[in-house]
Design an enzyme around this catalytic site. Sequence first.
Site, PDB file in Angstrom:
ATOM      1  N   LEU A 410       0.818  -1.207   0.000  1.00 38.17           N
ATOM      2  CA  LEU A 410       0.000   0.000   0.000  1.00 38.17           C
ATOM      3  C   LEU A 410       0.853   1.259   0.000  1.00 38.17           C
ATOM      4  CD1 LEU A 410      -2.611  -1.106   2.680  1.00 38.17           C
ATOM      5  CD2 LEU A 410      -3.016  -0.885   0.234  1.00 38.17           C
ATOM      6  N   GLY A 414      10.525   5.645   4.769  1.00 41.59           N
ATOM      7  CA  GLY A 414      11.927   5.500   5.111  1.00 41.59           C
ATOM      8  C   GLY A 414      12.183   4.424   6.135  1.00 41.59           C
ATOM      9  N   GLN A 415      11.171   4.070   6.950  1.00 40.37           N
ATOM     10  CA  GLN A 415      11.385   3.101   8.016  1.00 40.37           C
ATOM     11  C   GLN A 415      10.616   1.801   7.827  1.00 40.37           C
ATOM     12  OE1 GLN A 415      13.513   3.340  10.728  1.00 40.37           O
ATOM     13  NE2 GLN A 415      14.298   5.049   9.546  1.00 40.37           N
ATOM     14  N   GLY A 416       9.867   1.654   6.726  1.00 45.46           N
ATOM     15  CA  GLY A 416       9.146   0.396   6.564  1.00 45.46           C
ATOM     16  C   GLY A 416       8.180   0.415   5.395  1.00 45.46           C
ATOM     17  N   LYS A 432       2.180  -3.034   8.936  1.00 47.96           N
ATOM     18  CA  LYS A 432       3.391  -2.234   8.754  1.00 47.96           C
ATOM     19  C   LYS A 432       4.602  -3.086   9.105  1.00 47.96           C
ATOM     20  CE  LYS A 432       4.574   1.359  11.440  1.00 47.96           C
ATOM     21  NZ  LYS A 432       4.603   2.737  11.970  1.00 47.96           N
ATOM     22  N   ASP A 529       4.177  14.859  16.559  1.00 51.25           N
ATOM     23  CA  ASP A 529       4.507  14.872  15.124  1.00 51.25           C
ATOM     24  C   ASP A 529       3.231  15.052  14.289  1.00 51.25           C
ATOM     25  OD1 ASP A 529       6.169  14.879  12.941  1.00 51.25           O
ATOM     26  OD2 ASP A 529       6.339  12.708  12.790  1.00 51.25           O
TER      27      ASP A 529
END
Length: 718
Positions: A410, A414-416, A432, A529
């Site tokens: 999907l 940068g991390q997964g 994820k 964030d």
Amino acid sequence: MILQLLLQVFLFLLSWPVKSLAKSRPLPPPLLTRPNCPTHCGNNVTIPFPFGIGSDCYFDDMYAIDCISHKPFLRSIKLEVLQFSLEKSTMRVNQSVIYSCQQSKKTISLVNLNDFPFYFSFYLNKFTGVGCNNVALMSSADSLSNSFYTVGGCFSICNEKNRTENDSCNGLNCCQTGVPWALKSLNIAVSNINNETRSSNSSRQQEEGCKYAFLVEQDWFDDNFRRPKDVQNWKQVPVVLDWRIYNTSFDKLAMNTSPRYSGSTFDCKTDDSGLVFCYCHGGYHGNPYFLQECQDIDECKNSSICDSDMVCQNSRGSYRCINRDGPKVSVIILGIGTGLGGLLLLIGVCWIGMKIIKKMKKKEENFKRNGGLLLQQQLSSSDGSVDRCKIFSVDELEKATDYFNVNRILGQGGQGTVYKGMLADGRIIAVKKSKVVDEPKLEEFINEVVILSQISHRNVVKLLGCCLEIEVPLLVYEFIPNGTLSQYIHDQNEELPLTWEMRLRIATEVADALSYLHSAAYLPIFHRDIKSTNILLDEKYRAKIADFGTSRSISFDQTHVSTKVQGTFGYLDPEYFHSSQFTDKSDVYSFGVVLVELLTGEKPLSATWTKEGRNLATCFVEYMEENCVNDILDNQVKNLGRKEDIMAVANLAKRCLNPSGKKRPTMKEVAMELERIKVSENGSNVQKCFEEVEYVRTESLEPWDIASPSTNSTTVVG
């Protein structure tokens, strides 16, 4: 002991009569249709159940076949059927070629399968356009609104050197593209690339010739296409449809025949759309839709299946080739092989046992390395507030995602990577799969699990659980189908414009969720964030806050958390940047930037702002102070919103962006003010109307991503 076993096997096999190698008596062909029902229409097309000709010969009306002039037509969709395949659950049908020789644009509606368990095959078809300067588009019908939206297309330019001769479909006079998964309806349109009309440039159109567009079976096209002008003679082309049975209908089918949904020679399964299909195991044939055992295929009927000096011997689901001249020698060799096979089997069992033990130890090591002990400690210290987090096994998630198939991706960050999946109970999920979590990031990963497990709010993405027993940790979320707010703002869709009412509703939902996190959650939670890429939109375009990797829960007597500066430039609270003390007002500042994004349609950081050493927030405040905010507002806002309501939201955004955190409103005050503005806009009626309309998109067009703890973020150490 082993030698004694081998000797006994040799003696038994040497006494095995040669006549056992004789060919077994052939079995009658398997029954494909219901008894006393026509098996064919014409000479070549076999009609298998659940399809049938005549009453009591088909499963229900959707599968009724009318035999007209020795040609089978599927009554429900009125298309001629060229071939059925029980093995693949497909059927080849004839479909018209769309062409335009006069008009600048021509659109034709073809078949609509929305009411039937059929869809155009994703794997076996290609959408094709043929012609000079031709734009070929395919669109699909929205099952609720009856409107059409584009799902794919291609264009072909003229081959100046040779406009009629071209043996490939590479964009010169011919183009091709794939078909969306589970496509149910199809409209086809052809037009000129430059949209010229015949009246304005008829000589150019006459020079370019006719334009064609059609969906076609790829293998047939490859075998029959030699040059573009061949298409002039094609009135219809074969298209492959996948056919299935509805779950409820399948239960009825099972009750009418047999209670079993599987056997030793067949299986029935549910595909990703929730529809049922059946198939015989390899080496067997027949009709599995009778829910009875399939019949063994006698491979030995094929005289060339074995070498000339060998004899074919059939067995259930398979066959073997035996030496013609020395059958007993072959038996001896077979006996040696059997004995060695038994020894290898014993060794194999021991090896598999050791692998299982090693795998279990590896899972335990991964669980510890990925923070399983830390997670257990966090859960045990949560005083019962965490009760919804499920620990999934890796086997469950591998089956759900088709072993993390690339076609299920999907989104990637940068991390997964995020995969779409379906659990055994039919729930659609997003998984994820993070990259390897190193020690500095381990606490953030576990923190996201614990924080999300404590939250129960309709505008916060729901965490269903996690899996820590493999090398790469996994998080399992509810599936959010319509991408991020950032995509929706900055890549606007003409079919579903971002109206003022929708912007106001989304802002209110996000503010309400943040207010809940700050003042109504079990423990106050600072998100840390907030940005438009961390706000997702569900099937009804309701906002859901995501990505809690950097979030922190605090005690009620705390006013801030002191930590290294983390966040995304453009959204980062300048007061937090300088003091390293994050408060609830820091989330308010970030929300203010999102509010300005909704008002202006601009990105927080752009080349225009950065050249001047500014960002969207500072520019917006300057426009407000100079009383010319109208110059920066998005057209959808200016044209559709009431001026007094727009200014009320703009003033609220300015208050949220105050450099002093003490002078900013709380999120509770922000949520109440937005709710007041929304009510003045009759927002409650708009919300009710909006929720009654679901915008359905194909899977291939659904952007979706859950940012991992540092995806799209910049970490600044102060």
